[in-house]
Design a protein around this motif. Structure first.
Motif, PDB file in Angstrom:
ATOM      1  N   SER A   1     103.757 119.241  10.024  1.00 56.07           N
ATOM      2  CA  SER A   1     104.093 119.492  11.431  1.00 56.07           C
ATOM      3  C   SER A   1     103.679 120.876  11.906  1.00 56.07           C
ATOM      4  CB  SER A   1     105.586 119.295  11.670  1.00 56.07           C
ATOM      5  OG  SER A   1     105.955 117.960  11.397  1.00 56.07           O
TER       6      SER A   1
ATOM      7  N   ALA B   1     105.520 112.667  15.261  1.00 55.66           N
ATOM      8  CA  ALA B   1     106.424 111.508  15.177  1.00 55.66           C
ATOM      9  C   ALA B   1     106.010 110.567  14.055  1.00 55.66           C
ATOM     10  CB  ALA B   1     106.429 110.766  16.516  1.00 55.66           C
TER      11      ALA B   1
ATOM     12  N   CYS C   1     101.334 115.484  19.209  1.00 56.49           N
ATOM     13  CA  CYS C   1     102.722 115.007  19.369  1.00 56.49           C
ATOM     14  C   CYS C   1     102.908 113.688  18.620  1.00 56.49           C
ATOM     15  CB  CYS C   1     103.040 114.812  20.846  1.00 56.49           C
ATOM     16  SG  CYS C   1     103.150 116.365  21.771  1.00 56.49           S
ATOM     17  N   SER C   2     101.896 112.824  18.733  1.00 58.08           N
ATOM     18  CA  SER C   2     101.926 111.540  18.037  1.00 58.08           C
ATOM     19  C   SER C   2     101.932 111.741  16.526  1.00 58.08           C
ATOM     20  CB  SER C   2     100.710 110.705  18.453  1.00 58.08           C
ATOM     21  OG  SER C   2     100.635 109.531  17.692  1.00 58.08           O
TER      22      SER C   2
ATOM     23  N   ARG D   1     113.787 106.929  18.228  1.00 58.42           N
ATOM     24  CA  ARG D   1     113.067 107.587  19.326  1.00 58.42           C
ATOM     25  C   ARG D   1     111.643 107.961  18.922  1.00 58.42           C
ATOM     26  NH1 ARG D   1     115.634 112.380  21.882  1.00 58.42           N
ATOM     27  NH2 ARG D   1     114.425 111.743  23.694  1.00 58.42           N
ATOM     28  N   ALA D   2     111.434 108.176  17.624  1.00 60.34           N
ATOM     29  CA  ALA D   2     110.079 108.518  17.142  1.00 60.34           C
ATOM     30  C   ALA D   2     109.097 107.382  17.451  1.00 60.34           C
ATOM     31  CB  ALA D   2     110.114 108.801  15.640  1.00 60.34           C
TER      32      ALA D   2
ATOM     33  N   SER E   1     108.643 114.190  21.432  1.00 60.46           N
ATOM     34  CA  SER E   1     108.219 114.411  20.032  1.00 60.46           C
ATOM     35  C   SER E   1     108.875 115.638  19.425  1.00 60.46           C
ATOM     36  CB  SER E   1     106.692 114.528  19.947  1.00 60.46           C
ATOM     37  OG  SER E   1     106.235 115.592  20.745  1.00 60.46           O
TER      38      SER E   1
ATOM     39  N   GLU F   1     115.315 114.248  13.911  1.00 59.76           N
ATOM     40  CA  GLU F   1     114.833 113.258  12.938  1.00 59.76           C
ATOM     41  C   GLU F   1     115.320 111.849  13.311  1.00 59.76           C
ATOM     42  OE1 GLU F   1     115.410 114.318   8.869  1.00 59.76           O
ATOM     43  OE2 GLU F   1     114.583 116.331   9.116  1.00 59.76           O
TER      44      GLU F   1
ATOM     45  N   VAL G   1     112.449 114.710  18.714  1.00 62.21           N
ATOM     46  CA  VAL G   1     112.461 113.819  17.545  1.00 62.21           C
ATOM     47  C   VAL G   1     112.346 114.633  16.260  1.00 62.21           C
ATOM     48  CG1 VAL G   1     110.963 112.199  16.290  1.00 62.21           C
ATOM     49  CG2 VAL G   1     111.692 111.679  18.623  1.00 62.21           C
ATOM     50  N   PHE G   2     111.519 115.679  16.292  1.00 57.85           N
ATOM     51  CA  PHE G   2     111.356 116.541  15.113  1.00 57.85           C
ATOM     52  C   PHE G   2     112.677 117.233  14.771  1.00 57.85           C
ATOM     53  CE2 PHE G   2     110.636 120.781  13.371  1.00 57.85           C
ATOM     54  CZ  PHE G   2     109.973 120.459  12.203  1.00 57.85           C
TER      55      PHE G   2
ATOM     56  N   VAL H   1     107.118 107.460  20.843  1.00 58.92           N
ATOM     57  CA  VAL H   1     106.079 108.462  21.108  1.00 58.92           C
ATOM     58  C   VAL H   1     104.696 107.825  21.231  1.00 58.92           C
ATOM     59  CG1 VAL H   1     104.889 110.511  20.205  1.00 58.92           C
ATOM     60  CG2 VAL H   1     107.385 110.327  20.020  1.00 58.92           C
TER      61      VAL H   1
END
Length: 583
Positions: free
Chosen positions: A425, A543, A539-540, A486-487, A475, A482, A478-479, A490
């Motif tokens: 990431s 996720a 961003c993709s 929701r991930a 995103s 976790e 979501v990071f 994305v």
């Protein structure tokens, strides 16, 4: 004592120290960093600080480890020096638990149930259970519990071996004569300090003293000053760990030294002054393991009760010893990933995660500021984008190096997954800030050439910007959380952004043919659209990485192809097309 007796004593000492290390390591692993995280979130309440310091130290069986962690927290700016004082005092109380466990070896009784309380009676059973857990269980938690049981058994066997080896010394006049010299408070104090400083563990040196008590040649007059010295000697670990650290971290180590030094001096002056008038008869008695534990505990509890109200004074003494210099203090918080935490991987992982979240926030600010420059260029904001990108680069460099070092440590399965996510990431967060620079430069070029997008292009770009902001927010959130559910949302957003990019390019070409836009502005728009699309790609990736690591796989490209074939994806994509419909 003959040559073979010395070998037995050295072997017993080796087993004792290794058992203590194994026990502490197992307890730290079982805690999974939870105890350390409690320390990190310590409040300003001094009573709670003492209680937590004592509790954590009792559980991980090492005041040195607790103090080194505190030095690391202060060095990182996570903990204030005022918070550290109480925890350091509590650590001194917590470390006395070991001496009480070791004192069980002195139990003497013909009663079967009381004999079972002796470590030599139940240690073999613990060792057998521990070995079975290590050999026959595949669960990490059971392996850690097995390590604790084996560590305890090895510790007790080492203690017993030492005690048996030194028993013949009771009949050696040279040995008893040497111990008599240590009844001199100054010599005893120095002996305890040096021994503890060399082995860097007050618990271990107290254990050695308890083993020597089995000879019957160690009186309380000898034992008490040695115990006082042991409290001073244990400070060496924190002092060594503070070398090269920031000033506040050095002060935390100095507080530890001053606390033990002042406490010892007060005790020695008061105790031996009173002894001149009262003449404590018990000083001539032979010390035993339980007696050593009582003295060790009584001193540390009394020292904490006396000095806790003067915690601010200890803090000021540390500041006077290591004063502030005239150097310019940096206004911004500087990233500090302390190497001390590498020995407690759970804490190190938490630090890395916190730092990566900070990095993501900087990256988000950079991209949002850069996007706002397209509508209204501001020199100050443009400079801020450059500064933010520079900080993000520094975060990536430090985090990347630190995570590589951390990957070689003994990580739990959960921490290993987290490390993989962070490693992948940080590259995406850094690249997003790079795209912010590209967008900033495009806005700067437009301003210098006094060129503007057409009204239609501005409306379309605003819709595209809103879609990009949604995918960035989603995103990045979501990071942090976790949240795998929701991930999965994305990827449809990223697909919508791909569609918007292609559509905006098609519309621009149409305007260009009608003469409503220039070729030069076309290049700038194309550059902006490409950077928007690549930000969405990163961003993709964030996720997708989160979902793939949790599935124990790591092929992001294959994952994206798989998710795009799902019915839910098509439904989400259709809704997003309606939401971000171009006029």
């Amino acid at each position: 004592m003959d040559f073979f007796g010395i070998l037995s004593m050295v072997g017993g000492l080796a087993l004792f120290l290794y058992g203590m290390h194994l026990l502490g390591e197992g307890l730290s692993s079982v805690s999974g960093g939870r105890l350390e995280k409690i320390l990190e979130r310590m409040t300003n309440n001094p009573i709670k600080a003492v209680a937590l310091g004592a509790g954590v130290t009792a559980l991980i069986q090492s005041s040195s480890a607790t103090t080194v962690m505190v030095v690391g927290f202060v060095n990182s700016g996570i903990m204030k020096l005022s918070q550290a004082v109480g925890i350091i005092m509590g650590a001194n109380i917590g470390t006395t638990v070991t001496s009480w466990i070791l004192s069980l070896s002195g139990i003497e009784s013909s009663n079967f149930f009381i004999q079972l309380l002796k470590p030599t009676s139940f240690s073999p059973v613990l060792a057998l259970v521990g070995v079975c857990m290590l050999l026959f269980s595949k669960k990490e938690k059971k392996h850690n519990i097995g390590t604790i049981l084996i560590g305890f058994a090895v510790l007790m066997y080492g203690m017993d071996a030492m005690s048996e080896a030194v028993k013949p010394l009771a009949d050696v006049p040279a040995f008893t004569g040497m111990l008599t010299k240590f009844s001199n408070p100054v010599l005893g104090l120095l002996a305890g300090t040096i021994l503890t400083a060399v082995i860097q563990s007050s618990s271990a040196s107290v254990g050695i003293l308890q083993a020597l008590c089995k000879t019957g040649a160690v009186s309380y007059a000898t034992a008490i000053p040695i115990i006082m010295g042991q409290n001073i000697g244990t400070c060496i670990t924190a002092i060594l760990s503070a070398i090269g650290a920031k000033k506040n971290a050095k002060r935390a180590a100095i507080v530890h030294l001053y606390f033990n030094l002042i406490g010892t001096i007060l005790f020695m002056v008061i105790f031996y002054s009173v002894n001149e008038f009262v003449d404590f008869a018990f000083l001539a008695d032979s010390a035993n393991a339980a007696g050593i534990a009582v003295v060790h505990s009584a001193f540390n509890v009394a020292a904490t009760m006396v000095l806790l109200p003067f915690a601010k004074v200890l803090e000021k003494l540390a500041v006077l010893t290591i004063p502030e210099d005239a150097e310019q203090q940096e206004e911004d918080r500087v990233l500090v990933l302390d190497s001390r935490f590498l020995e407690t991987p759970a804490v190190a992982m938490e630090q890395c995660r916190t730092a990566t979240i900070e990095m993501s926030e900087l990256s988000k600010k950079a991209i949002y500021d850069a996007m706002s420059l397209l509508a209204h260029y501001d020199e100050e904001k443009a400079q801020r984008v450059l500064d933010l990108e520079d900080k993000v680069d520094k975060y990536e460099d430090e985090l990347g190096s630190y995570l590589v070092k951390l990957s070689s440590k003994n990580l739990t399965e959960k921490d290993s997954h987290s490390l993989s996510i962070l490693l992948h990431s940080i590259g995406d967060f850094e690249r997003i800030s790079d795209h912010a620079i590209n967008i900033k430069e495009a806005a700067e070029e437009m301003t210098k050439k006094d060129q503007h997008f057409s009204n239609k292009a501005l409306v379309e770009l605003e819709i595209f910007s809103n879609a990009l902001k949604e995918v960035v927010d989603l995103s990045f959130d979501v990071f942090k959380t976790e949240d795998l559910t929701r991930a999965a949302q994305v990827e449809p957003l990223e697909e919508e952004i791909d569609y918007l990019q292609a559509e905006l390019k098609r519309r621009h070409i149409k305007r260009l043919r009608k003469g409503k836009c220039t070729i030069e502005m076309g290049f700038i728009l194309s550059d902006v659209l490409t950077n928007y699309e690549r930000v969405a790609d990163h961003c993709s990736n964030i996720a997708a990485c989160l979902m793939e690591v949790n599935d124990d796989a790591f092929d992001i490209h294959e994952y994206k192809l798989d998710i795009e074939n799902k019915e839910e994806f098509e439904m989400s994509f259709k809704k997003l097309k309606e939401k971000y419909m171009l006029p």
